[in-house]
Design an enzyme around this catalytic site. Sequence first.
Site, PDB file in Angstrom:
ATOM      1  N   SER A 140      -1.506   5.498   4.910  1.00  0.00           N
ATOM      2  CA  SER A 140      -1.841   5.632   3.488  1.00  0.00           C
ATOM      3  C   SER A 140      -2.200   4.308   2.830  1.00  0.00           C
ATOM      4  CB  SER A 140      -0.675   6.278   2.729  1.00  0.00           C
ATOM      5  OG  SER A 140       0.528   5.560   2.951  1.00  0.00           O
ATOM      6  N   ASP A 160       3.730   3.693  -6.980  1.00  0.00           N
ATOM      7  CA  ASP A 160       4.548   4.908  -6.955  1.00  0.00           C
ATOM      8  C   ASP A 160       5.864   4.747  -6.213  1.00  0.00           C
ATOM      9  OD1 ASP A 160       3.706   4.720  -4.354  1.00  0.00           O
ATOM     10  OD2 ASP A 160       2.575   6.602  -4.328  1.00  0.00           O
ATOM     11  N   HIS A 177       3.574   2.790  -2.492  1.00  0.00           N
ATOM     12  CA  HIS A 177       2.245   2.210  -2.354  1.00  0.00           C
ATOM     13  C   HIS A 177       1.971   1.200  -3.467  1.00  0.00           C
ATOM     14  CE1 HIS A 177       2.181   6.309  -0.550  1.00  0.00           C
ATOM     15  NE2 HIS A 177       1.715   5.610   0.471  1.00  0.00           N
TER      16      HIS A 177
END
Length: 898
Positions: A558, A864, A867
Amino acid sequence: MECARTVFFTLVLSLAWVRGAEEAWIHAAPPCDFPATYNFGDSNSDTGGASATFGPIPPPYGQSFFRRPAGRASDGRLIIDFIAEHLGMPHLSSYLDSIGANYRHGANFASGGSTIRRQNESIFENGSSPFSLDIQIAQFDQFKERTSELYRQDKNSYDMSKLPRPREFSRALYTFDIGQNDLATGFGKLISVQLKAAIPDIVNQFAMAVTHLYQRGARAFWIHNTGPIGCLPAAAFYIQNPKPGFLDKYGCIRAQNKMAIEFNRQLKTRVTKLRQELPHAALVYVDTYTAKYHLIRKAKYYGFMDPTKICCGHHEKNINVWCGQRSIINNTEIFGGSCSSPSTYISWDGVYYSQAANHWIADNILNGSFSDPPKPIDHACLKHKIHGANFATSGATIMRPNETWFETWASPFNLEIQVEQYIQFKHRTAYLYNQGQNNVGAGVRKSSLELQQAAIPKIVNQFIAQVRDPLPAYFDEHGCIKNQNDVAIGLNKKLEDKIIKLSIKLSEAAIIYVDMYSVKHELISKAKNLVLSKYIIANADENTIDCHYPAIYNFGDSNSDTGGISAAFYPAGSPSGETYFHRPAGRASDGRLIIDFIADHLGLPYLSAYLDSIGTNFSHGANFATGGATTMRPNESWFETGVSPFNLEIQVEHYTQFKERTAYIYNQDKELSKRSRLPKPDDFSKALFTLDIGQNDVAAGIRKLSFELQQAAIPKIASQFIAQVRNLYQRGARTIWIHNTGPIGCLPVTIVKVQDPVPGDLDEHGCVKNQNDIAIGLNKQLKDEIIKLRIELSEAVIIYVDMYSVKYELISNAKNQGFEDSFKICCGYHGIGYDVWCGNKGTVNGSEVYAGSCSNPSTVISWDGVHYSEAANHWIANRIVNGSLSDPPISIKRACHK
């Protein structure tokens, strides 16, 4: 008795008259003229989904029609292909197949190994696809929404020519062929009673999917029941000396077929109820079980061989080599090849049907002879008013039958069951009339109207990228800018003269002039001889010319996923993407990621995700990264832990397919529009290959293993990483830019869970020390392996980038760099006993909260809790692209030079 006969024959004649009148009414109506077909299913109708995502199907699959593997589990076409041909449409492109796909007339969301219910297991364990029916429906939602968005915003005729018109979704045909794998999985895990008890939930989940599509505008549904799974030849491979009655006279496993019949009975009942619940829908239930079983029973009559025989594969004397596979048996290599005449076989490979069998089945179901109501497929959109209902079934009795339909044709729906069906029908009809209809569509999301791209910066960057060679006299022999050094030399000469005069004037002072210019210039000009070249950021030799990569190919998780996991499962929701894209853009951040800034820095457009087939452009590279991805193969489900099924090995396989199919299109396909969205085959070896993966391997170890076992796993992770770099090299990669893993112990979502830490648990900056120690250990092992790999892969340039150090530097000096508290989370609520993730609603201290964005994301490092924010990503990217944290210390623009 005579009276009873009269009533009985009256009922039979009435049944025949009603069915005949219904058929006459349907056939008299004009055909539906469907503009598109949307299919949901498993390998029985998968036209390339599983092949594109988990590895290509090998030869001899596809040989009878496509003359090459075409993503289908057969020697040729599937039933869904014959449906498309019958309706005058092209074969359906798979939603997850982004290479050369055309969705003008629909899309195929089916994936081999798929089930109706989530299986919560890895595909590497039992072959169950992560794309269960609910995920396929979510993919359709994305497909429809993004198609509509492109039509509103994009004037590119190429994009529009490959997509359906938004107004056509409600007029399309929606087909289903799924459920067989739910039973197959159940046979392996559950006893018969448990599996039978699970069927209502499986059927209800199927009904939920149909209802969801109806609420999104779907109206015409063509639903296949599940086939006689007990008749698959592979089902009997491992059965030795079966007891009497275990198999029927056609070689089928009775118990498995009985379970399929029960599933189909409940499915049909549920579809009947759906007709009442979805008043504007036309739902056709297709009895493929009976059609397939009839073919098996009458195989020789229809020109086929023994239905238990298998065309492709080697299955003799308890030796099983599957179709297209090789195996060493008794020191002899055996290949599971094809038979000489596939058209005479019902079973292609022991599990899937041959093209010839699929063709026969399609011919017999498309005319409506196995449908309820009895409609041909080109009339499946028609719905007429119902004046009553017919509960009769062929072969029905008054008494409960104590024999099966397959033995004597006695219907399982005796009069008692028919009366029960009538009672349910009457009750539900009254309920519908009393309660009215629900409004639908109120909760359908509306897309934003903002533009997708900020074009001006890209135009400027592209212009800069075209400024090539400097004037010959621009650099001196050591690569330094000559005129700038000339100015420095002139200044130094004047300074030295002034100091000489000043030392005479100030006779009591000791003024020493140090020629720093000369010593620094000597260091630069003789860096290699002084063994200090690692501290020189740019090579001071002939390799100062930028590399001008034609493309980037990225692999990762991610931290660099630009839309892969979002396209494959559920789309990222608001407020992600708000800072730059002003809408969700498949990235786990408020804006751009490091890979985006790398692309910007190199003058290339942002990378399209390989798994994202809508409006994508791969002419300058592709992104194979997916959120949650690991280096090692995962043995857990994405639904349970968020671990991606697309680990590094699968991503490299994706790249391999991408490269091979790009070359095929360039060599075989004359359509220039397809080529325009793909890289040139000669450019692959000139591209930059970037890798940013490993954090989730560390996270998985923290979640499941002791500290000692985590340390013991590090060599395996590093070894698997190196194996995939080697695979990329063997496939032509020459410039490889590798990020090590970051300080996972500094993630705020981890820090907030720490209660009453023991001295030493946290480091001086508040990070969890032992978690960071694992990351450091993995990075050291990885760097050591890369040093060895440079010797082995002599033609490659492999750059190791110390991402850990730059991220840790940012966290430890956050305020000095213009950021707030290092562990502040911009989007989300996290604490002891609760996690409300960014963009979601949840309960904190008894109050419902929405996890929205903070007021100024540009001042926060963590977006968040896991990330990084766009601002942090930008800061990090600026620190690494110049090569100051690389080994060897070379900038990314010059990384191709050895």
